[in-house]
Design a protein around this motif. Sequence first.
Motif, PDB file in Angstrom:
ATOM      1  N   VAL A  93       0.850  -1.203   0.000  1.00  0.00           N
ATOM      2  CA  VAL A  93       0.000   0.000   0.000  1.00  0.00           C
ATOM      3  C   VAL A  93       0.878   1.243   0.000  1.00  0.00           C
ATOM      4  CG1 VAL A  93      -1.630   1.354   1.388  1.00  0.00           C
ATOM      5  CG2 VAL A  93      -2.026  -1.102   1.022  1.00  0.00           C
ATOM      6  N   LYS A  94       1.890   1.254   0.847  1.00  0.00           N
ATOM      7  CA  LYS A  94       2.806   2.401   0.919  1.00  0.00           C
ATOM      8  C   LYS A  94       3.477   2.643  -0.435  1.00  0.00           C
ATOM      9  CE  LYS A  94       6.921   4.085   3.284  1.00  0.00           C
ATOM     10  NZ  LYS A  94       8.015   3.772   4.184  1.00  0.00           N
ATOM     11  N   PHE A  95       3.924   1.579  -1.112  1.00  0.00           N
ATOM     12  CA  PHE A  95       4.567   1.705  -2.418  1.00  0.00           C
ATOM     13  C   PHE A  95       3.635   2.401  -3.414  1.00  0.00           C
ATOM     14  CE2 PHE A  95       5.250   0.098  -6.723  1.00  0.00           C
ATOM     15  CZ  PHE A  95       6.594   0.356  -6.915  1.00  0.00           C
ATOM     16  N   ILE A 148      -6.122   4.583  -8.380  1.00  0.00           N
ATOM     17  CA  ILE A 148      -5.018   5.237  -9.072  1.00  0.00           C
ATOM     18  C   ILE A 148      -5.575   5.723 -10.398  1.00  0.00           C
ATOM     19  CG2 ILE A 148      -2.723   4.986 -10.073  1.00  0.00           C
ATOM     20  CD1 ILE A 148      -2.250   2.675  -8.089  1.00  0.00           C
ATOM     21  N   GLY A 149      -5.611   7.025 -10.583  1.00  0.00           N
ATOM     22  CA  GLY A 149      -6.257   7.567 -11.779  1.00  0.00           C
ATOM     23  C   GLY A 149      -7.715   7.156 -11.766  1.00  0.00           C
ATOM     24  N   GLU A 150      -8.159   6.510 -12.838  1.00  0.00           N
ATOM     25  CA  GLU A 150      -9.540   6.039 -12.907  1.00  0.00           C
ATOM     26  C   GLU A 150      -9.656   4.545 -12.603  1.00  0.00           C
ATOM     27  OE1 GLU A 150     -11.378   7.245 -16.564  1.00  0.00           O
ATOM     28  OE2 GLU A 150     -10.582   9.254 -16.391  1.00  0.00           O
ATOM     29  N   GLY A 151      -8.568   3.914 -12.183  1.00  0.00           N
ATOM     30  CA  GLY A 151      -8.576   2.477 -11.934  1.00  0.00           C
ATOM     31  C   GLY A 151      -8.539   2.136 -10.455  1.00  0.00           C
ATOM     32  N   VAL A 168       4.450   6.116  -4.904  1.00  0.00           N
ATOM     33  CA  VAL A 168       4.847   6.214  -6.304  1.00  0.00           C
ATOM     34  C   VAL A 168       3.738   6.787  -7.181  1.00  0.00           C
ATOM     35  CG1 VAL A 168       5.607   4.917  -8.343  1.00  0.00           C
ATOM     36  CG2 VAL A 168       6.531   4.356  -6.098  1.00  0.00           C
ATOM     37  N   PHE A 169       2.509   6.308  -7.001  1.00  0.00           N
ATOM     38  CA  PHE A 169       1.427   6.682  -7.912  1.00  0.00           C
ATOM     39  C   PHE A 169       0.371   7.583  -7.289  1.00  0.00           C
ATOM     40  CE2 PHE A 169       3.023   2.573  -9.516  1.00  0.00           C
ATOM     41  CZ  PHE A 169       3.430   2.988 -10.772  1.00  0.00           C
ATOM     42  N   GLY A 170       0.563   7.998  -6.046  1.00  0.00           N
ATOM     43  CA  GLY A 170      -0.415   8.862  -5.390  1.00  0.00           C
ATOM     44  C   GLY A 170      -1.750   8.172  -5.164  1.00  0.00           C
ATOM     45  N   ALA A 171      -1.729   6.862  -4.927  1.00  0.00           N
ATOM     46  CA  ALA A 171      -2.949   6.077  -4.758  1.00  0.00           C
ATOM     47  C   ALA A 171      -3.766   6.563  -3.568  1.00  0.00           C
ATOM     48  CB  ALA A 171      -2.605   4.599  -4.574  1.00  0.00           C
ATOM     49  N   GLU A 172      -5.072   6.551  -3.750  1.00  0.00           N
ATOM     50  CA  GLU A 172      -6.011   6.892  -2.680  1.00  0.00           C
ATOM     51  C   GLU A 172      -6.517   5.592  -2.054  1.00  0.00           C
ATOM     52  OE1 GLU A 172     -10.549   8.660  -2.233  1.00  0.00           O
ATOM     53  OE2 GLU A 172      -9.576   8.679  -4.189  1.00  0.00           O
ATOM     54  N   LEU A 173      -6.345   5.440  -0.750  1.00  0.00           N
ATOM     55  CA  LEU A 173      -6.806   4.245  -0.051  1.00  0.00           C
ATOM     56  C   LEU A 173      -8.321   4.304   0.094  1.00  0.00           C
ATOM     57  CD1 LEU A 173      -5.974   1.632   1.432  1.00  0.00           C
ATOM     58  CD2 LEU A 173      -5.823   3.010   3.518  1.00  0.00           C
ATOM     59  N   LEU A 174      -9.014   3.313  -0.461  1.00  0.00           N
ATOM     60  CA  LEU A 174     -10.471   3.257  -0.399  1.00  0.00           C
ATOM     61  C   LEU A 174     -10.965   2.319   0.698  1.00  0.00           C
ATOM     62  CD1 LEU A 174     -11.261   2.930  -4.216  1.00  0.00           C
ATOM     63  CD2 LEU A 174     -11.244   5.015  -2.821  1.00  0.00           C
TER      64      LEU A 174
END
Length: 116
Positions: free
Chosen positions: A19-21, A42-45, A25-31
Amino acid sequence: MIVERMKYVIWAVDMARAVKFYQEVFGAELLKRNDYISELRIGEGIIGIHGGGEGGKTWTGMSFQVADVVAGAAEIVQAGGELTREPEPEDDEPPHLAMCVDTEGNEIMLTRKRSR
């Protein structure tokens, strides 16, 4: 059939590290996050990260389009990932592809939109 949501699931030996990676790296939003699975946007995925992985290299088919493949590849390495194919210029253009591995052994690809 009405599809409510589609996600791609990968495996992780260490879910917190995975999750941290993807966040770094990609600015992922934790849902969502529980003991078994985390979901990240991540983006629209959506990526699901499932615990219980064995850590071996696995080709995922996931590709992330970024503006600068060289800078993106450097961020992957800085966050604990690896490169299996360094970004290289092609046809007098900046690099458009890098083959990478996340911290859990999941093989991913970085791409840049080509001008042609």
